[in-house]
Design an enzyme around this catalytic site. Sequence first.
Site, short mmCIF file in Angstrom:
data_model
loop_
_atom_site.label_atom_id
_atom_site.label_comp_id
_atom_site.label_asym_id
_atom_site.label_seq_id
_atom_site.Cartn_x
_atom_site.Cartn_y
_atom_site.Cartn_z
N SER A 100 -21.96 15.96 49.06
CA SER A 100 -22.27 14.56 49.36
C SER A 100 -21.06 13.96 50.09
O SER A 100 -20.36 14.65 50.82
CB SER A 100 -22.59 13.82 48.05
OG SER A 100 -22.90 12.47 48.30
N SER A 101 -20.80 12.69 49.88
CA SER A 101 -19.66 12.01 50.50
C SER A 101 -19.37 10.75 49.72
O SER A 101 -20.28 10.13 49.15
CB SER A 101 -19.97 11.65 51.96
OG SER A 101 -18.98 10.78 52.49
N TYR B 3 -25.16 8.83 58.81
CA TYR B 3 -24.42 9.85 58.07
C TYR B 3 -24.42 9.54 56.58
O TYR B 3 -24.73 10.41 55.75
CB TYR B 3 -22.99 9.94 58.57
CG TYR B 3 -22.13 10.89 57.77
CD1 TYR B 3 -22.17 12.26 58.01
CD2 TYR B 3 -21.31 10.42 56.74
CE1 TYR B 3 -21.40 13.14 57.26
CE2 TYR B 3 -20.54 11.29 55.98
CZ TYR B 3 -20.60 12.64 56.25
OH TYR B 3 -19.84 13.50 55.49
N LYS C 179 -26.21 11.69 53.35
CA LYS C 179 -25.49 12.20 52.19
C LYS C 179 -25.94 11.52 50.90
O LYS C 179 -25.89 12.13 49.82
CB LYS C 179 -23.98 12.00 52.38
CG LYS C 179 -23.37 12.84 53.49
CD LYS C 179 -23.42 14.32 53.16
CE LYS C 179 -22.60 15.14 54.13
NZ LYS C 179 -22.54 16.58 53.76
#
Length: 262
Positions: free
Chosen positions: A143-144, A158, A162
């Site tokens: 993920s982020s 983006y 994620k």
Amino acid sequence: MSDNHRLDGKVALVTGAGRGIGAAIAVALGERGAKVVVNYAHSREAAEKVVEQIKANGTDAIAIQADVGDPEATAKLMAETVRHFGYLDIVSSNAGIVSFGHLKDVTPEEFDRVFRVNTRGQFFVAREAYRHMREGGRIILTSSNTACVKGVPKHAVYSGSKGAIDTFVRCMAIDCGDKKITVNAVAPGAIKTDMFLAVSREYIPNGETFTDEQVDECAAWLSPLNRVGLPVDVARVVSFLASDTAEWVSGKIIGVDGGAFR
């Protein structure tokens, strides 16, 4: 190293492992005794160097090309892994692409390009991992920290790609319980890789004129530990999640950002 942290006898597959975080994960899993499949899409030479490093550290490895944005290619990648090593225990899904663009400028093509790899790709990596993996395996997605704790301008595509991973993990952990497979994700923050350096100025207001050193200073300033994150920082967390020590950890998203966003 504690026996519970060793991965001797395990087979691991790391997607997007030709460089950056993926390469560090592949090397770290190999250092702990796992045999490793180094997946790459385009960077064959770099992937082969990762294989050489893993072998030099005393275990076996092979590089296999596959575009994990294509579910059929992903299925073949998993099957080839099992054919080569006999079984599969650990899958670390690391392949991903970054994107910046103001909402008004995002095209359907760009949206699809990002979601194809970051979201759809990771979903089917997890599906095929479940299908090919031995009981008691480990699925670790990526993920982020921008997915759930920090909004970033011009980063909706983006971050959204994620953010879906966080939901995947919680639901997949339930689905995979019948095979005693754990499902987790790491959510890196600013990690010093070639990809990060290529886009890092987008994260910094008026950062287009910053030098690489100034970018590092900004990233270090965000963390109370006052340093820049490195690929090995993520690799160590993935190695923990892949180990027997993490048997009771599932359905979790682990932030790896040095406390930058609290």
